[in-house]
Motif scaffolding. Structure first.
Motif, PDB file in Angstrom:
ATOM      1  N   ARG A 352       3.410  -5.222  -8.283  1.00  0.00           N
ATOM      2  CA  ARG A 352       2.236  -6.049  -8.613  1.00  0.00           C
ATOM      3  C   ARG A 352       2.656  -7.454  -9.023  1.00  0.00           C
ATOM      4  N   GLY A 355       3.944  -9.356  -5.919  1.00  0.00           N
ATOM      5  CA  GLY A 355       2.830  -9.741  -5.062  1.00  0.00           C
ATOM      6  C   GLY A 355       2.150 -11.022  -5.512  1.00  0.00           C
ATOM      7  N   GLU A 356       2.170 -11.290  -6.815  1.00  0.00           N
ATOM      8  CA  GLU A 356       1.592 -12.529  -7.341  1.00  0.00           C
ATOM      9  C   GLU A 356       2.507 -13.725  -7.072  1.00  0.00           C
ATOM     10  N   PRO A 359       2.765 -14.842  -2.335  1.00  0.00           N
ATOM     11  CA  PRO A 359       1.459 -14.579  -1.712  1.00  0.00           C
ATOM     12  C   PRO A 359       1.541 -14.030  -0.295  1.00  0.00           C
ATOM     13  N   GLN A 362       1.318 -10.363  -0.468  1.00  0.00           N
ATOM     14  CA  GLN A 362       0.481  -9.927  -1.567  1.00  0.00           C
ATOM     15  C   GLN A 362      -0.272  -8.627  -1.277  1.00  0.00           C
ATOM     16  N   TYR A 366       0.294  -5.201  -3.310  1.00  0.00           N
ATOM     17  CA  TYR A 366      -0.790  -4.587  -4.067  1.00  0.00           C
ATOM     18  C   TYR A 366      -0.965  -3.128  -3.656  1.00  0.00           C
TER      19      TYR A 366
END
Length: 398
Positions: A352, A355-356, A359, A362, A366
């Motif tokens: 998580r 993923g931030e 991008p 992402q 997620y």
């Protein structure tokens, strides 16, 4: 069936952990389905904006029940008072559970949201009163941990009240404030307070030689900074200074509490490794705020999810596993399943966060985070949740 119910309500941790476990699974199944759907380009229907429902459910739905299960079990020992009666804690926990189910069901019918939050706020008010009554009865001089938790519970009630306003009016600002207060006023203070009290104690009993370290200034500093962060956000000030102080103290604590030595005992390592995420989260937040001050894009929700998935959820699994084993009469030795599920949750937190930061991957990150979290929680629950309605293996009461 009657025997199973009697076992479930035989001690506060049984009912609190079971009710919390149910809401934990439901919250993650719902959000996991949305994450997997996003990965496949499919938007699942929801009567409430998914991000808003996710923010409330992951802050208030299940964590408070685990907190009550723990604090009504361990707290009376801290204060040298009797544990709350069944007639007090059972209605509170069951009411909070029903409220949480209604909140999650609002994804189908939005009218259930106000009712669910209202029921949780009422139940939480009663829970707070029970805890304040225990503090009032206590003659113990050192009540620092108990009083900090009471303050956090009070702020949690404020956050729920604001969330109720959001549910009734649709105010985005109210939703944001409820989440901010929930994370920095309720969850982080409680997790830090319990860690400060219990991790050095557990380490001192399991590791030799080991010198427990838990100065009072540590708690005042971190809780003060956590609450100050809410003030900074309200004034739209950059939180770099606060985040840096917290990151420094937390990372030093990870070293001082001896993360490396904790791996001699798996159940202890689970506590220490989960705590390490707190320092990492605040370091990421400090980096993000530095980037913003420099005119660059920050790290998005990476710091927040390092804190919530990394610190809160991993620590939840670690603490609940330990308490469940100890209070079910089982040896304090974690098996392969709990150990694997625990590290899968670390993997979910890492995915998580990554993923931030990146991008381009992402959606896939997620989905991976959702899959790992669901696998971990479903597998853990299959083994540990039944222990709450089963008799202790040593034949003792409780």
């Amino acid at each position: 069936m009657n025997t199973l119910f009697k076992q479930t309500i035989a001690a506060p941790h049984r009912l609190g952990f079971l009710a919390g476990g149910v809401l934990l699974l439901l919250s993650f199944i719902w959000w996991g389905a949305h994450m997997l759907g996003r990965w496949q380009g499919v938007a699942l229907p929801s009567a409430v904006v998914p991000m808003f429902l996710h923010g409330y459910s992951m802050t208030y739905c299940f964590f408070p029940l685990f907190m009550l299960g723990f604090i009504y079990t361990a707290g009376p020992r801290w204060l040298s008072v009797s544990s709350p009666n069944l007639s007090r804690y059972a209605p509170v926990m069951l009411g909070y559970l029903i409220g949480g189910i209604l909140v999650l069901a609002s994804a189908v019918n939005t009218h259930l949201l106000v009712l669910g939050i209202a029921l949780q706020a009422i139940a939480w008010s009663a829970a707070l009163w029970i805890w304040l009554s225990a503090i009032k009865r206590s003659q113990v001089k050192d009540q620092l941990h108990a009083r900090v938790i009471a303050l956090a519970f009070t702020l949690g009630l404020l956050g729920m009240a604001i969330a109720g306003f959001w549910a009734a009016t649709g105010s985005t600002a109210a939703w944001l404030w409820s989440v901010q207060i929930g994370v920095w006023g309720l969850l982080l203070p409680v997790f830090l307070t319990v860690s400060h009290r219990m991790i050095p104690f557990f380490s001192g009993t399991a590791l030799q030689p080991y010198s427990p370290w838990r100065p009072s200034w540590w708690l005042y500093t971190l809780i003060g900074c956590s609450l100050l962060r809410i003030v900074f956000i309200s004034l739209e000030l950059n939180t770099l200074v606060v985040d840096s102080v917290m990151a420094g103290v937390l990372l030093y604590t990870t070293w001082r509490w001896d993360l490396r030595q904790s791996f001699k005992v798996k159940l202890l390592a689970m506590l220490h490794a989960a705590f390490a995420w707190a320092g990492i989260a605040m370091l990421l937040s400090a980096i993000s705020e530095t980037l913003r001050l420099s005119g660059y894009v920050g790290l998005g929700f990476a710091p927040l999810h390092a804190l919530t998935l990394g610190f809160f959820c991993c620590m939840l699994l670690a603490f609940v596993t330990r308490v469940t084993l100890g209070h079910s009469g089982r040896p304090l030795i974690t098996g392969g399943l709990a150990w694997t599920c625990y590290w899968a949750m670390h993997g979910a937190a890492l995915a998580r966060v990554v993923g931030e930061i990146f991008p381009s991957i992402q959606s896939m990150a997620y989905a991976l985070a959702a899959a790992l979290a669901l696998i971990a929680l479903l597998a853990w629950s299959r083994v540990y949740l039944p222990m709450y309605w089963q008799a202790r293996v040593d034949g003792a009461a409780g």
